[in-house]
Design an enzyme around this catalytic site. Structure first.
Site, PDB file in Angstrom:
ATOM      1  N   TYR A  61       0.838  -1.203   0.000  1.00 24.11           N
ATOM      2  CA  TYR A  61       0.000   0.000   0.000  1.00 24.11           C
ATOM      3  C   TYR A  61       0.872   1.252   0.000  1.00 24.11           C
ATOM      4  O   TYR A  61       1.750   1.418   0.842  1.00 24.11           O
ATOM      5  CB  TYR A  61      -0.964   0.017   1.196  1.00 24.11           C
ATOM      6  CG  TYR A  61      -2.046  -1.042   1.107  1.00 24.11           C
ATOM      7  CD1 TYR A  61      -2.235  -1.807  -0.050  1.00 24.11           C
ATOM      8  CD2 TYR A  61      -2.891  -1.297   2.177  1.00 24.11           C
ATOM      9  CE1 TYR A  61      -3.214  -2.785  -0.128  1.00 24.11           C
ATOM     10  CE2 TYR A  61      -3.880  -2.280   2.105  1.00 24.11           C
ATOM     11  CZ  TYR A  61      -4.022  -3.021   0.945  1.00 24.11           C
ATOM     12  OH  TYR A  61      -4.998  -3.991   0.874  1.00 24.11           O
ATOM     13  N   GLY A 219     -14.918   0.020  -4.379  1.00 26.78           N
ATOM     14  CA  GLY A 219     -13.888   1.044  -4.565  1.00 26.78           C
ATOM     15  C   GLY A 219     -14.481   2.439  -4.718  1.00 26.78           C
ATOM     16  O   GLY A 219     -13.809   3.360  -5.189  1.00 26.78           O
ATOM     17  N   ARG A 274     -16.733   9.696   7.548  1.00 28.70           N
ATOM     18  CA  ARG A 274     -17.244   8.501   6.860  1.00 28.70           C
ATOM     19  C   ARG A 274     -16.798   7.223   7.564  1.00 28.70           C
ATOM     20  O   ARG A 274     -17.523   6.230   7.569  1.00 28.70           O
ATOM     21  CB  ARG A 274     -16.767   8.487   5.408  1.00 28.70           C
ATOM     22  CG  ARG A 274     -17.492   9.503   4.555  1.00 28.70           C
ATOM     23  CD  ARG A 274     -16.925   9.491   3.156  1.00 28.70           C
ATOM     24  NE  ARG A 274     -17.645  10.417   2.287  1.00 28.70           N
ATOM     25  CZ  ARG A 274     -17.222  10.777   1.099  1.00 28.70           C
ATOM     26  NH1 ARG A 274     -16.076  10.302   0.617  1.00 28.70           N
ATOM     27  NH2 ARG A 274     -17.917  11.614   0.368  1.00 28.70           N
TER      28      ARG A 274
END
Ligand code: NAP
Length: 304
Positions: A61, A219, A274
């Site tokens: 990542y 995604g 979120r």
């Protein structure tokens, strides 16, 4: 109308004694946007403060096609260095076995060094869940399992999992492993439903694997659907979301969590509000009719 069972406050990581939250947070996108350690810490706090205890990263990542390998783990390492108490508040999951520019490498020499490198970058003594990120077709599962078993014996890893493995690849690795796998991490979302009918989830339930769902919102595609099929899925989720006073993304997480395999969606957002909002999915209740209505929209055709 009968309801599917409520979501428990905690789940267990496979057959281990490690408790995890029923929803996780992922750091695939953590090292994007030149995020610094203070900004990264804010996101880690957002997850922990919301009650999310399973945090998922990977050595790859941060990789953007040319560089950045290890950046997300290194950034998390900076967060731990600044606030050492954070490490103990989470179940830390990482992954390895993808080695750019090669596609995959799980040979003993490489995988053992990748585990050490992850520990170094994150500045931790142990990784709670180490997942083989994608199968390396060119390494015998016996060799992979030896490396993983050795890392557990050395205390570098507490439990083992896989990601993006076929049913047969899980069987083969488990056959040679001295430890029981505790998790599998396939892509699952209301837009990606192959797992529901191809036997992967049935295998996970049979082996007692926790199922961590990557890209639970496709995604982000679920938030801006373009095809007629994706729009139909979003509309079905919106109908249920409205009835239960939640957002479409929360309804998507809740839909996954209602499956009997105890799917743990990995929230991908790097937005504190979120991330915090996601846990509302634990309070959702599903009728069979509503659950299947989303599945039918995703299939694009009625069930037989
Ligand atoms: P996702 O939840 O499907 O997508 C997240 C993306 O959607 C973010 O870019 C987010 O942007 C965007 N988004 C737009 N509106 C949103 C809303 N209302 N709520 C939430 N997000 C919204 O997950 P993902 O990032 O693709 O993947 C999640 C995790 O799965 C990763 O972090 C990683 O841990 C894991 N993963 C694993 C693999 C594997 O091969 N094992 C592959 C991919 C991912 P904002 O950040 O702006 O909110």
């Amino acid at each position: 109308m009968s309801l599917l069972p409520p979501i428990p406050a905690t789940r267990t990581l496979g057959a281990s004694d490690i408790a995890i939250s029923p929803i996780a947070w992922g750091m695939w996108r953590l090292a994007e946007d030149d995020r610094n350690a203070a900004e990264a810490a804010r996101l880690v706090h957002a997850a922990l403060d919301a009650g999310i205890t399973l945090l998922d990263t990977a050595d790859i990542y941060g990789f953007d096609g040319s560089g950045g390998f290890g950046d997300a783990e290194a950034l998390l390492g900076e967060v731990f260095a600044a606030e050492p108490g954070l490490r103990g508040r989470m179940v830390l999951a990482s992954k390895g076995g993808i080695m750019p520019p090669l596609p995959y490498d799980q040979s003993a020499g490489y995988l053992a060094s990748a585990i050490d490198a992850s520990l170094r970058r994150m500045k931790v003594d142990t990784i709670d869940l180490y997942q083989v990120h994608r199968p390396d077709i060119l390494t015998h599962p016996q060799e992979v399992s030896r490396t993983l078993d050795d890392a557990v014996a050395a205390g570098k890893i507490r439990t083992l999992g896989v990601s993006n493995f076929t049913i047969q690849q899980v069987e083969a690795l488990q056959h040679f492993l001295g430890h029981r796998l505790v998790s599998t991490q396939p892509e699952i979302s209301p837009l990606r439903i192959t797992c529901f009918e191809n036997g992967e989830l049935d295998q996970a339930m049979r082996l007692g694997l926790s199922v961590l769902a990557w890209s639970p919102l496709g995604g982000g595609r679920l938030l801006s659907p373009e095809t007629a099929r994706d729009k139909a899925v979003a509309a079905e989720l919106d109908r249920i979301a409205k009835e239960q006073g939640v957002s479409r993304s929360v309804a998507a997480y809740g839909w996954l969590m209602a499956h009997p395999a105890g799917i743990v969606p990995i929230i991908g957002s790097q937005n504190p509000a979120r991330i915090a909002e996601g846990v509302a999915a634990m309070g959702m209740r599903w009728t069979r009719q509503d659950w299947y209505a989303v599945l039918v929209a995703a299939r694009g055709e009625r069930l037989p």
